[in-house]
Design an enzyme around this catalytic site. Structure first.
Site, short mmCIF file in Angstrom:
data_model
loop_
_atom_site.label_atom_id
_atom_site.label_comp_id
_atom_site.label_asym_id
_atom_site.label_seq_id
_atom_site.Cartn_x
_atom_site.Cartn_y
_atom_site.Cartn_z
N VAL A 41 0.81 -1.21 0.00
CA VAL A 41 0.00 0.00 0.00
C VAL A 41 0.84 1.27 0.00
CG1 VAL A 41 -0.20 0.19 2.51
CG2 VAL A 41 -2.03 1.07 1.08
N THR B 21 1.50 3.92 -3.13
CA THR B 21 0.60 4.92 -3.69
C THR B 21 0.67 6.20 -2.88
OG1 THR B 21 -1.30 4.27 -2.35
CG2 THR B 21 -1.00 3.09 -4.40
N SER C 7 -1.56 8.16 -2.14
CA SER C 7 -2.73 8.41 -1.29
C SER C 7 -2.85 7.37 -0.18
CB SER C 7 -4.00 8.36 -2.15
OG SER C 7 -4.12 7.09 -2.79
N CYS C 8 -1.75 6.69 0.14
CA CYS C 8 -1.83 5.61 1.12
C CYS C 8 -2.12 6.15 2.52
CB CYS C 8 -0.52 4.81 1.14
SG CYS C 8 0.85 5.68 1.92
N GLY C 9 -2.60 5.25 3.37
CA GLY C 9 -2.97 5.66 4.72
C GLY C 9 -1.85 5.55 5.72
#
Length: 277
Positions: free
Chosen positions: A109, A112, A114-116
């Site tokens: 993840v 990206t 925009s990952c958390g």
């Protein structure tokens, strides 16, 4: 494969005059990347150079470092009702001695923008998976005047952009400004993956004497890809993100943003830009 552009009917309005015409648009289709037969990622891309895109993505993931790491790259059967191949699924098979990574959401993840995950987790992920240190010995040194002309050279090489106006581009240059390769894609990260993948397949990694130029902003993801390929200088015509600057500073990457004409900002690694130190 002839699928880079498509034609669509449009209504054109110019100075109040309405007319019908066909317009050339950049194609966008999903590409599923599989690793040893298991689904790994899906990206929206402009068809073409799919094997290079998949290889470059796996360099960014820390899976591949040399052409010999790859046993094969093939298209898988597609999903059309008639059984014909959609050319939208690529399977990368690793050489027998290459470790197969644990394919989990937590591992992938961070790639990206925009990952958390938090910034530290993202930086740690790159640090632990990087296969190359940025090792340009003697150090690459580029003149600001050289950097200033690279966007025009990139723009002149964008063949599909001229027909569609809808593509990002990335190019590799030597430290002396000679263009090594250029790729276009609807996604700027895909354009970079295609460049890196093509370099991997030619056994040119690490790209320790090169300058990577991207047509848009410099996100963390693009800085990550530069670091993972051993690129010492990343330049962008638009702004970098804060995490991209943090990664560049930590990894020793020179990061240049807002490269427009003779103006530019050097956010990290200024020692490689002549006259700044």
């Amino acid at each position: 494969m002839g699928r880079v552009t498509e034609r669509r009917r449009t209504i054109r309005i110019r100075d109040g005059v309405v007319s019908a015409r066909s317009d050339t648009l950049v194609a966008e289709e999903p590409l599923e990347i599989r690793l040893n037969g298991k689904p790994l990622a899906i990206t929206m891309r402009t068809p073409g150079d799919d094997f290079a895109l998949a290889a470059g993505f796996l360099v960014s993931e820390g899976v591949l470092a040399a052409a010999s790491d790859v046993r094969s790259i093939v298209y898988c059967a597609g999903a059309k009702d008639d059984g014909s191949n959609t050319y939208n699924i690529v399977d990368v098979r690793l050489a027998p001695d290459v470790p197969v990574p644990d394919i989990t959401l937590e591992r992938n993840v961070y790639t990206t923008s925009s990952c958390g995950l938090c910034g530290k987790a993202s930086l740690d992920a790159v640090r632990t998976t990087a296969r190359f240190a940025i090792d340009d010995t003697p150090p690459v040194l580029v003149e600001p005047s050289l950097l200033a002309v690279l966007p025009d050279r990139l723009r002149a090489a964008q063949q599909v952009f001229d027909r569609t106006g809808g593509l990002h581009a990335a190019a590799l240059f030597t430290e002396h400004g000679d263009m090594l390769d250029v790729r276009e894609d609807v996604g700027r990260h895909n354009a970079v993956d295609k460049l890196i993948g093509r370099a991997l397949r030619r056994d040119l990694l690490p790209l320790s004497r090169s300058v990577l130029l991207v047509s848009g902003r410099a996100s963390f993801e693009l800085a990550q890809k530069a670091v993972m390929a051993g690129v010492p200088v990343l330049a962008a015509v638009s702004a970098p993100s804060s995490l991209a600057v943090d990664l560049a500073a930590e990894a020793g990457l020179t990061l240049v943003g807002f490269l427009r004409g003779t103006s530019m900002n050097v956010y990290a690694g200024a020692s490689r830009v002549a006259g700044t130190v």
